[in-house]
Write an enzyme that holds these catalytic residues in place. Structure first.
Site, PDB file in Angstrom:
ATOM      1  N   LEU A  82      36.129  51.917  27.416  1.00  0.00           N
ATOM      2  CA  LEU A  82      36.061  53.375  27.605  1.00  0.00           C
ATOM      3  C   LEU A  82      37.205  53.858  28.476  1.00  0.00           C
ATOM      4  O   LEU A  82      37.236  53.593  29.676  1.00  0.00           O
ATOM      5  CB  LEU A  82      34.726  53.737  28.274  1.00  0.00           C
ATOM      6  CG  LEU A  82      33.487  53.489  27.409  1.00  0.00           C
ATOM      7  CD1 LEU A  82      32.251  53.317  28.269  1.00  0.00           C
ATOM      8  CD2 LEU A  82      33.308  54.613  26.395  1.00  0.00           C
ATOM      9  N   THR A  83      38.143  54.568  27.870  1.00  0.00           N
ATOM     10  CA  THR A  83      39.261  55.153  28.601  1.00  0.00           C
ATOM     11  C   THR A  83      38.736  56.224  29.540  1.00  0.00           C
ATOM     12  O   THR A  83      38.003  57.124  29.129  1.00  0.00           O
ATOM     13  CB  THR A  83      40.250  55.763  27.588  1.00  0.00           C
ATOM     14  OG1 THR A  83      40.852  54.675  26.893  1.00  0.00           O
ATOM     15  CG2 THR A  83      41.327  56.588  28.270  1.00  0.00           C
TER      16      THR A  83
ATOM     17  N   ARG B  43      39.143  44.034  18.349  1.00  0.00           N
ATOM     18  CA  ARG B  43      38.283  45.146  17.944  1.00  0.00           C
ATOM     19  C   ARG B  43      38.898  45.853  16.738  1.00  0.00           C
ATOM     20  O   ARG B  43      40.102  46.148  16.742  1.00  0.00           O
ATOM     21  CB  ARG B  43      38.138  46.142  19.100  1.00  0.00           C
ATOM     22  CG  ARG B  43      37.100  47.202  18.828  1.00  0.00           C
ATOM     23  CD  ARG B  43      36.852  48.104  20.014  1.00  0.00           C
ATOM     24  NE  ARG B  43      35.437  48.474  20.058  1.00  0.00           N
ATOM     25  CZ  ARG B  43      34.966  49.635  20.490  1.00  0.00           C
ATOM     26  NH1 ARG B  43      35.777  50.541  20.965  1.00  0.00           N
ATOM     27  NH2 ARG B  43      33.674  49.900  20.473  1.00  0.00           N
TER      28      ARG B  43
ATOM     29  N   HIS C 266      43.116  45.544  21.066  1.00  0.00           N
ATOM     30  CA  HIS C 266      42.651  46.827  20.507  1.00  0.00           C
ATOM     31  C   HIS C 266      43.307  47.024  19.134  1.00  0.00           C
ATOM     32  O   HIS C 266      44.441  47.486  19.032  1.00  0.00           O
ATOM     33  CB  HIS C 266      43.037  47.955  21.461  1.00  0.00           C
ATOM     34  CG  HIS C 266      42.320  49.246  21.196  1.00  0.00           C
ATOM     35  ND1 HIS C 266      41.647  49.516  20.016  1.00  0.00           N
ATOM     36  CD2 HIS C 266      42.153  50.361  21.972  1.00  0.00           C
ATOM     37  CE1 HIS C 266      41.117  50.718  20.075  1.00  0.00           C
ATOM     38  NE2 HIS C 266      41.403  51.256  21.251  1.00  0.00           N
TER      39      HIS C 266
ATOM     40  N   TYR D  84      45.349  53.256  16.740  1.00  0.00           N
ATOM     41  CA  TYR D  84      46.486  52.915  17.600  1.00  0.00           C
ATOM     42  C   TYR D  84      47.406  51.940  16.851  1.00  0.00           C
ATOM     43  O   TYR D  84      47.218  51.705  15.659  1.00  0.00           O
ATOM     44  CB  TYR D  84      45.975  52.403  18.954  1.00  0.00           C
ATOM     45  CG  TYR D  84      45.226  53.497  19.667  1.00  0.00           C
ATOM     46  CD1 TYR D  84      45.898  54.637  20.104  1.00  0.00           C
ATOM     47  CD2 TYR D  84      43.842  53.451  19.831  1.00  0.00           C
ATOM     48  CE1 TYR D  84      45.222  55.692  20.700  1.00  0.00           C
ATOM     49  CE2 TYR D  84      43.157  54.503  20.436  1.00  0.00           C
ATOM     50  CZ  TYR D  84      43.856  55.619  20.863  1.00  0.00           C
ATOM     51  OH  TYR D  84      43.192  56.676  21.444  1.00  0.00           O
TER      52      TYR D  84
ATOM     53  N   GLN E  35      40.762  45.156  27.573  1.00  0.00           N
ATOM     54  CA  GLN E  35      41.208  45.579  26.240  1.00  0.00           C
ATOM     55  C   GLN E  35      42.706  45.874  26.267  1.00  0.00           C
ATOM     56  O   GLN E  35      43.171  46.707  27.051  1.00  0.00           O
ATOM     57  CB  GLN E  35      40.443  46.815  25.774  1.00  0.00           C
ATOM     58  CG  GLN E  35      40.715  47.080  24.288  1.00  0.00           C
ATOM     59  CD  GLN E  35      40.060  48.331  23.760  1.00  0.00           C
ATOM     60  OE1 GLN E  35      40.192  49.398  24.362  1.00  0.00           O
ATOM     61  NE2 GLN E  35      39.376  48.216  22.635  1.00  0.00           N
TER      62      GLN E  35
ATOM     63  N   ARG F 119      28.999  55.936  25.564  1.00  0.00           N
ATOM     64  CA  ARG F 119      28.685  57.116  26.360  1.00  0.00           C
ATOM     65  C   ARG F 119      27.482  56.925  27.286  1.00  0.00           C
ATOM     66  O   ARG F 119      27.489  57.387  28.421  1.00  0.00           O
ATOM     67  CB  ARG F 119      28.473  58.311  25.422  1.00  0.00           C
ATOM     68  CG  ARG F 119      29.793  58.747  24.803  1.00  0.00           C
ATOM     69  CD  ARG F 119      29.594  59.589  23.567  1.00  0.00           C
ATOM     70  NE  ARG F 119      29.102  58.790  22.454  1.00  0.00           N
ATOM     71  CZ  ARG F 119      28.823  59.276  21.247  1.00  0.00           C
ATOM     72  NH1 ARG F 119      28.977  60.558  21.020  1.00  0.00           N
ATOM     73  NH2 ARG F 119      28.388  58.480  20.289  1.00  0.00           N
TER      74      ARG F 119
ATOM     75  N   ALA G  66      40.884  50.726  27.566  1.00  0.00           N
ATOM     76  CA  ALA G  66      42.139  50.312  26.950  1.00  0.00           C
ATOM     77  C   ALA G  66      43.233  50.297  28.013  1.00  0.00           C
ATOM     78  O   ALA G  66      43.354  51.247  28.796  1.00  0.00           O
ATOM     79  CB  ALA G  66      42.487  51.269  25.823  1.00  0.00           C
TER      80      ALA G  66
HETATM   81  C1  LIG Z   1      35.277  58.700  26.833  1.00  0.00           C
HETATM   82  C2  LIG Z   1      35.486  57.668  25.777  1.00  0.00           C
HETATM   83  C3  LIG Z   1      36.573  56.801  25.877  1.00  0.00           C
HETATM   84  C4  LIG Z   1      36.783  55.786  24.918  1.00  0.00           C
HETATM   85  N1  LIG Z   1      37.815  54.900  25.090  1.00  0.00           N
HETATM   86  C5  LIG Z   1      37.944  53.857  24.255  1.00  0.00           C
HETATM   87  C6  LIG Z   1      38.916  52.842  24.515  1.00  0.00           C
HETATM   88  O1  LIG Z   1      39.635  52.862  25.521  1.00  0.00           O
HETATM   89  N2  LIG Z   1      39.004  51.826  23.612  1.00  0.00           N
HETATM   90  C7  LIG Z   1      38.209  51.749  22.505  1.00  0.00           C
HETATM   91  O2  LIG Z   1      38.318  50.801  21.721  1.00  0.00           O
HETATM   92  N3  LIG Z   1      37.263  52.693  22.254  1.00  0.00           N
HETATM   93  C8  LIG Z   1      37.097  53.712  23.111  1.00  0.00           C
HETATM   94  N4  LIG Z   1      36.085  54.624  22.903  1.00  0.00           N
HETATM   95  C9  LIG Z   1      35.091  54.362  21.857  1.00  0.00           C
HETATM   96  C10 LIG Z   1      33.892  53.580  22.466  1.00  0.00           C
HETATM   97  O3  LIG Z   1      34.285  52.269  22.849  1.00  0.00           O
HETATM   98  C11 LIG Z   1      32.724  53.417  21.477  1.00  0.00           C
HETATM   99  O4  LIG Z   1      33.154  52.717  20.338  1.00  0.00           O
HETATM  100  C12 LIG Z   1      32.186  54.774  21.067  1.00  0.00           C
HETATM  101  O5  LIG Z   1      31.980  55.613  22.187  1.00  0.00           O
HETATM  102  C13 LIG Z   1      30.876  54.614  20.320  1.00  0.00           C
HETATM  103  O6  LIG Z   1      29.873  54.126  21.150  1.00  0.00           O
HETATM  104  P1  LIG Z   1      28.711  55.112  21.720  1.00  0.00           P
HETATM  105  O7  LIG Z   1      28.146  55.825  20.540  1.00  0.00           O
HETATM  106  O8  LIG Z   1      27.738  54.142  22.356  1.00  0.00           O
HETATM  107  O9  LIG Z   1      29.343  56.031  22.702  1.00  0.00           O
HETATM  108  C14 LIG Z   1      35.892  55.661  23.824  1.00  0.00           C
HETATM  109  C15 LIG Z   1      34.812  56.550  23.712  1.00  0.00           C
HETATM  110  C16 LIG Z   1      34.608  57.520  24.672  1.00  0.00           C
HETATM  111  C17 LIG Z   1      33.396  58.428  24.548  1.00  0.00           C
END
Ligand SMILES: Cc1cc2nc3c(=O)[nH]c(=O)nc-3n(C[C@H](O)[C@H](O)[C@H](O)COP(=O)(O)O)c2cc1C
Length: 376
Positions: A26-27, A228, A176, A181, A103, A323, A61
């Site tokens: 989660l970024t 991933r 990643h 990306y 990641q 989330r 990431a």
């Molecule tokens: C705020 C936010 C930041 C995210 N950053 C990344 C990330 O850095 N790398 C990545 O592979 N996915 C990222 N995602 C996707 C999440 O890893 C995840 O796949 C997605 O939120 C679905 O899961 P959820 O329904 O449980 O939230 C991000 C999602 C959110 C909401």
């Protein structure tokens, strides 16, 4: 007793996990905007989510090089200072008995010259811009197609970052390869119009992903390497003409060449940023049937807890939560005890300070009666 289920132990690489609830990458954009060094906030955030131990955390990431994207506040793993910063994070997580993978990220065309060293033009598989503007409202630029000899440098950057990650104390790295990306820009047919050995056929478009995996495995070992992938995503304007065939081939190659990777992580096509589990005519079954080892599934499970429990029991998969893990530092405990979850606040997902980052309460903290003047 079944060996499957969210609260059954499982081995990842050399690590025994006590449960299968995973912190999704989660970024959060809270590192130093200039140096990309993670700080005390990161130590606290990941430490909180390491909980009572036995879990797997995947970091946000993290840039593999200064050229990898450089969103303000995104951390890196190329400099000595960054490695030192991450050492404190991995220690905090290990002190609480959990496992942490970083990641590895290169955004390709999903950045802007203004964020890159010497205002360099962003790079990608081909000179095709993402349609429209990014989340900051800035119009996307036309990237430069990487020269073929630059591709080996890019692969080397992943290997170097993986080596740095182990020095920083990470238990492994997740490449990643998802969400539009750079690796995904090579995989998808609409963003890759190359005519060399990295474009055209499925074999060619998946070559970068597979070569990055080879290089990282060679550097840190298969038990510390994961990837991933997100077939069916259209994020960052990627689209593929034949997703089942493309990612089916890619997963089959991983199964043939690296069946002992720490894990394969894939995102459900039903994932949506809306506040629901979403729906899709597609699913991951085709790929899940090819991959015989540890599998992490993500996407919308926080909005469908019964579905998460059922899926883990049926398949033995680990489930990554995004989330709801942002909002619930003690998520595994809450799920196991069937306790209510904190709501998440979308406004504080990215950037800023501790608000919405390290201040979400655990369930126990929500139960403590507020201290009043009379009792204080
Ligand atoms: C705020 C936010 C930041 C995210 N950053 C990344 C990330 O850095 N790398 C990545 O592979 N996915 C990222 N995602 C996707 C999440 O890893 C995840 O796949 C997605 O939120 C679905 O899961 P959820 O329904 O449980 O939230 C991000 C999602 C959110 C909401």
């Amino acid at each position: 007793m079944s060996s499957k289920g969210l609260f059954q132990p499982i081995r990842i690489g050399n690590h025994e996990l006590k449960h299968r609830v995973v912190l999704a990458p989660l970024t959060r954009l809270r590192a130093d905007p200039e140096t990309h060094v993670p700080n005390e906030k990161h130590v606290q955030y990941y430490g909180q989510r390491a909980g009572n131990g036995g879990g797997l955390l995947i970091t946000e990431a993290t840039n593999i090089s200064p050229m990898a994207g450089n969103y303000p506040g995104a951390p890196g793993i190329w400099s000595k200072e960054q490695i030192e910063g991450w050492k404190k994070v991995t220690k905090a997580v290990h002190d609480r008995g959990s496992t942490i993978f970083v990641q590895l990220w290169h955004v390709g065309r999903a950045t802007h010259a203004v964020w890159l060293p010497n205002n360099a033009q962003p790079v990608s598989a081909s000179a095709i811009a993402i349609n429209g503007s990014d989340t900051f409202g800035i119009a996307h630029e036309v990237p430069r197609a990487l020269e073929i000899n630059e591709i080996s440098d890019l692969i080397n950057d992943y290997a170097k970052a993986a080596k740095n990650a182990i020095e920083a104390g990470f238990d492994g790295v997740e490449i990643h390869g998802a969400n539009g990306y750079i690796i995904d820009q090579f995989i998808n047919s609409n963003s890759n119009q190359r005519t060399d050995r990295y474009g055209g056929s499925i074999e060619n478009r998946t070559r970068l992903a597979l070569e990055v995996v080879d290089a990282v495995v060679k550097t840190v070992g298969a038990d510390k390497t994961a990837i991933r992938l997100s077939p069916f995503t259209h994020f960052q304007d990627v689209d593929d003409a034949t997703p089942n065939d493309t990612w089916g081939y890619l997963v089959q190659q991983l199964q043939n060449n690296h069946p002992d990777l720490a894990y394969l992580h894939m995102i459900e096509p039903r994932f949506t940023f809306e506040d629901s589990a979403g729906a899709s005519e597609h699913n991951l079954d085709h790929f899940r049937n090819i991959w015989k080892s540890v599998f992490i599934n993500a996407g919308g499970f926080g909005h469908d807890l019964a579905g998460a429990i059922e899926h883990a029991e049926k398949t033995g998969d680990l489930i990554a939560f995004g989330r709801y893990y942002i909002a619930n530092p003690d998520l595994p405990y809450r799920l196991q005890q069937q306790l209510p979850l904190n709501a998440y606040n979308r406004a504080t997902f990215y950037g800023a300070g501790p608000e919405g980052y390290t201040d979400y309460p655990t369930y126990e903290e929500t139960q403590i009666a507020p201290v009043t003047a009379a009792t204080a």
